[in-house]
Design a protein around this motif. Structure first.
Motif, PDB file in Angstrom:
ATOM      1  N   ASP A   9       0.828  -1.209   0.000  1.00  0.00           N
ATOM      2  CA  ASP A   9       0.000   0.000   0.000  1.00  0.00           C
ATOM      3  C   ASP A   9       0.863   1.259   0.000  1.00  0.00           C
ATOM      4  O   ASP A   9       0.550   2.238  -0.677  1.00  0.00           O
ATOM      5  CB  ASP A   9      -0.910   0.012   1.231  1.00  0.00           C
ATOM      6  N   VAL A  10       1.944   1.227   0.775  1.00  0.00           N
ATOM      7  CA  VAL A  10       2.851   2.376   0.818  1.00  0.00           C
ATOM      8  C   VAL A  10       3.443   2.626  -0.559  1.00  0.00           C
ATOM      9  O   VAL A  10       3.526   3.773  -1.028  1.00  0.00           O
ATOM     10  CB  VAL A  10       3.960   2.149   1.861  1.00  0.00           C
ATOM     11  N   LEU A  11       3.855   1.563  -1.236  1.00  0.00           N
ATOM     12  CA  LEU A  11       4.404   1.699  -2.585  1.00  0.00           C
ATOM     13  C   LEU A  11       3.381   2.317  -3.527  1.00  0.00           C
ATOM     14  O   LEU A  11       3.708   3.241  -4.293  1.00  0.00           O
ATOM     15  CB  LEU A  11       4.848   0.332  -3.112  1.00  0.00           C
ATOM     16  N   ALA A  12       2.169   1.817  -3.496  1.00  0.00           N
ATOM     17  CA  ALA A  12       1.133   2.348  -4.387  1.00  0.00           C
ATOM     18  C   ALA A  12       0.903   3.833  -4.147  1.00  0.00           C
ATOM     19  O   ALA A  12       0.698   4.612  -5.089  1.00  0.00           O
ATOM     20  CB  ALA A  12      -0.165   1.568  -4.189  1.00  0.00           C
ATOM     21  N   ASP A  13       0.952   4.257  -2.880  1.00  0.00           N
ATOM     22  CA  ASP A  13       0.747   5.668  -2.583  1.00  0.00           C
ATOM     23  C   ASP A  13       1.934   6.505  -3.028  1.00  0.00           C
ATOM     24  O   ASP A  13       1.760   7.624  -3.531  1.00  0.00           O
ATOM     25  CB  ASP A  13       0.490   5.849  -1.088  1.00  0.00           C
ATOM     26  N   HIS A  14       3.159   5.990  -2.841  1.00  0.00           N
ATOM     27  CA  HIS A  14       4.339   6.725  -3.316  1.00  0.00           C
ATOM     28  C   HIS A  14       4.280   6.928  -4.827  1.00  0.00           C
ATOM     29  O   HIS A  14       4.708   7.974  -5.333  1.00  0.00           O
ATOM     30  CB  HIS A  14       5.615   5.954  -2.962  1.00  0.00           C
ATOM     31  N   ALA A  15       3.796   5.931  -5.557  1.00  0.00           N
ATOM     32  CA  ALA A  15       3.714   6.051  -7.015  1.00  0.00           C
ATOM     33  C   ALA A  15       2.811   7.210  -7.422  1.00  0.00           C
ATOM     34  O   ALA A  15       3.055   7.863  -8.448  1.00  0.00           O
ATOM     35  CB  ALA A  15       3.204   4.745  -7.617  1.00  0.00           C
ATOM     36  N   ARG A  16       1.790   7.481  -6.610  1.00  0.00           N
ATOM     37  CA  ARG A  16       0.894   8.602  -6.885  1.00  0.00           C
ATOM     38  C   ARG A  16       1.470   9.918  -6.346  1.00  0.00           C
ATOM     39  O   ARG A  16       1.370  10.963  -7.009  1.00  0.00           O
ATOM     40  CB  ARG A  16      -0.470   8.351  -6.237  1.00  0.00           C
ATOM     41  N   SER A  17       2.059   9.869  -5.165  1.00  0.00           N
ATOM     42  CA  SER A  17       2.478  11.088  -4.476  1.00  0.00           C
ATOM     43  C   SER A  17       3.870  11.566  -4.880  1.00  0.00           C
ATOM     44  O   SER A  17       4.190  12.749  -4.725  1.00  0.00           O
ATOM     45  CB  SER A  17       2.464  10.859  -2.955  1.00  0.00           C
ATOM     46  N   ARG A  18       4.701  10.641  -5.363  1.00  0.00           N
ATOM     47  CA  ARG A  18       6.087  10.975  -5.705  1.00  0.00           C
ATOM     48  C   ARG A  18       6.417  10.455  -7.102  1.00  0.00           C
ATOM     49  O   ARG A  18       7.290   9.599  -7.277  1.00  0.00           O
ATOM     50  CB  ARG A  18       7.041  10.358  -4.666  1.00  0.00           C
ATOM     51  N   PRO A  19       5.719  10.952  -8.122  1.00  0.00           N
ATOM     52  CA  PRO A  19       5.866  10.364  -9.467  1.00  0.00           C
ATOM     53  C   PRO A  19       7.250  10.550 -10.082  1.00  0.00           C
ATOM     54  O   PRO A  19       7.612   9.813 -11.001  1.00  0.00           O
ATOM     55  CB  PRO A  19       4.799  11.107 -10.278  1.00  0.00           C
TER      56      PRO A  19
END
Length: 494
Positions: A9-19
């Motif tokens: 879940d953390v990875l998925a959020d980083h992909a959105r938040s830190r492109p």
């Protein structure tokens, strides 16, 4: 599961938040968080198509690589468990791991110890081109949510009975520990960590995951090399690496001419030469010389010296997300100043050992994790670590359990009995020394080579002393008598 947060879940959020943020650097491999997310999704799909599901184990047999992080995150997505094994172990030790863990998939790199174990079935995937092809075969698809309390990482440790046990850590425990470490280390979003220590060691893994959790950059090197470390610190503006005394001295020697700029490293003060090359960090973690008490079963650190500046106990105070008690016989807390077993519970603790129900019941008696280590609480509330309840040797940064080395020695046909002690060593803190009673003929060199053939090389005795009989306390060696007779000392906590 609105309260669940896994590594995936953390990875998925980083992909959105830190492109645009760099997530991984490993040789020629450079991945942003969206790129890492896509690779992990494909890898999870490929593993699922190979039959990997909740609770299954995926084993990594090799040196440090970005693939270890990818496999861990893919396992998080599937509810499976990733185990990076100690590649420095012998073939016999790795054979035990395979039989104990029964992995669904093994990703491996060739080595003298690993190659003889490789099987021809589809569960063995060679790192490199074969791994890349396997990953690319997976589809970009959705996965069911996994609870963050499910184990996701297995690290082998605690070989007190002669064989190690796989400690299981959940996403919730790993992220809780990462949060505590971020606070004490004062990590910021541009933090770059160089995995220069082995990823089968919790000390390296805890920083890699704290960096990942924060959205920082993880830089991987296969194994420690002082010159290459200098180059990577300069090129990637690394904030911290996994280093201890002898490694730091090697880096200073490698950069004696100032060829590389190491000023991005915010690290502990070590020597005048090291301090001049780097930036001495003022975080509680670095001011305290990275002090505290920890073990794999608590996710890394249970207490931090950085949380107790000026305190009496050299292990400091507990992490913000755990409780620590010093318990005596019967599970009764002992008063300050008295020695008892360090016990803990809280958010960072492991989920038990894989396939060890009896050991798990004993280690979690009365609702507390019994660490197997002795300590005391000082009058100011801080903790002092005394030493293991059972004997352990600390050589360099490696834990060596006498029972494991003794078991290996006793498999030699000429050995009637054996005991292992640690003796002081100016370079490595302790060296392994064996005390052996023979029933046949064997030389010191022969026994050292015998152990080296069964265990990782760093566990072999540096010296073998021959005696008529090994002194005993009941059924176990009398280690105090052996230390007194043969120069033992420098044990952890002493």
């Amino acid at each position: 599961m609105i309260h669940s947060l896994t590594l995936s879940d953390v990875l998925a959020d980083h992909a959105r938040s830190r492109p645009q943020a760099a997530a991984v650097v490993d040789g020629e491999v450079r991945l942003t968080y969206p790129e890492l997310e896509a690779r992990v999704t494909r890898l999870a799909a490929a593993l699922a198509e190979r039959g990997t599901g909740p609770g299954d184990r995926v084993l990594w047999l090799g040196q440090n690589s970005h693939a270890v992080l990818e496999l861990l995150l893919a396992c998080s997505r599937l509810g499976a468990v990733c185990c990076p094994a100690n590649w420095r172990q012998s073939t016999d030790e790795l054979r035990f791991v395979l039989g104990d863990l029964t992995p669904r998939v093994v990703v491996w790199q060739p080595s003298d110890a690993v190659t003889p174990l490789v099987q021809a079935d589809g569960a063995w995937i060679r790192a490199g081109q074969e791994y890349e092809a396997f990953l690319a075969s997976g589809s970009l698809r959705a996965f069911d949510q996994v609870a963050d309390t499910e184990p996701v990482l297995a690290l082998y440790t605690a070989a007190f009975d002669g064989r190690p046990n796989a400690a299981l850590l959940s996403s919730a425990a790993l992220l809780a520990h990462a949060t505590s470490l971020q606070i004490v280390r004062r990590m910021e979003p541009d933090f770059a960590f160089l995995a220069s220590g082995p990823l089968f060691h919790v000390g390296t893994t805890m920083f890699a995951l704290a960096t990942f959790h924060l959205g920082g950059k993880n830089v991987f090197m296969p194994a420690f090399d002082a010159e290459e470390l200098c180059r990577l610190v300069d090129a990637e503006k690394v904030t911290q690496a996994f280093l201890f005394g002898q490694m730091i001295d090697a880096v200073v020697a490698a950069n004696a001419g100032g060829k590389y700029d190491l000023s991005s490293m915010r690290f502990i003060s070590h020597s005048a030469e090291w301090d001049a090359m780097t930036t001495v960090d003022d975080s509680p973690w670095c001011r305290s010389k990275m002090g505290g008490y920890g073990q794999t079963e608590v996710g890394g650190m249970l207490t931090f010296l950085g949380l107790a500046p000026g305190g009496s106990g050299f292990a400091g105070r507990p992490s913000p997300l755990v409780q620590v008690r010093i318990l005596g016989p019967g599970g009764i807390e002992v008063p300050p100043g008295e020695v008892g077993e360090i016990c803990a519970r809280g958010k960072t603790l492991f989920s038990g050992y894989f396939a060890r129900p009896e050991l798990n019941a004993a280690k979690s008696a009365d609702g507390w994790h019994h660490t197997g280590d002795l300590g005391k609480r000082e009058p100011d509330g801080t903790i002092t670590f005394i030493g293991p309840k059972l004997r352990m040797i600390k050589s360099g940064n490696e834990n060596i359990y006498p029972a494991e080395v003794e078991r290996a020695l006793k498999t030699h046909p000429a050995v009637a009995d054996a005991a292992v002690i640690g003796v002081p060593d100016d370079t490595w803190h302790q060296a392994v020394q064996a005390v052996v009673a023979l029933k046949g003929e064997a030389t010191e060199e022969e026994l050292i080579e015998h152990v080296k053939g069964l265990l990782a090389s760093y566990k072999k005795p540096r010296r073998v002393v021959f005696v008529e009989a090994v002194p005993k306390k009941g059924f176990t060696p009398d280690y105090d008598a052996l230390d007194a007779a043969h120069g033992g000392g420098n044990y952890p906590g002493a």
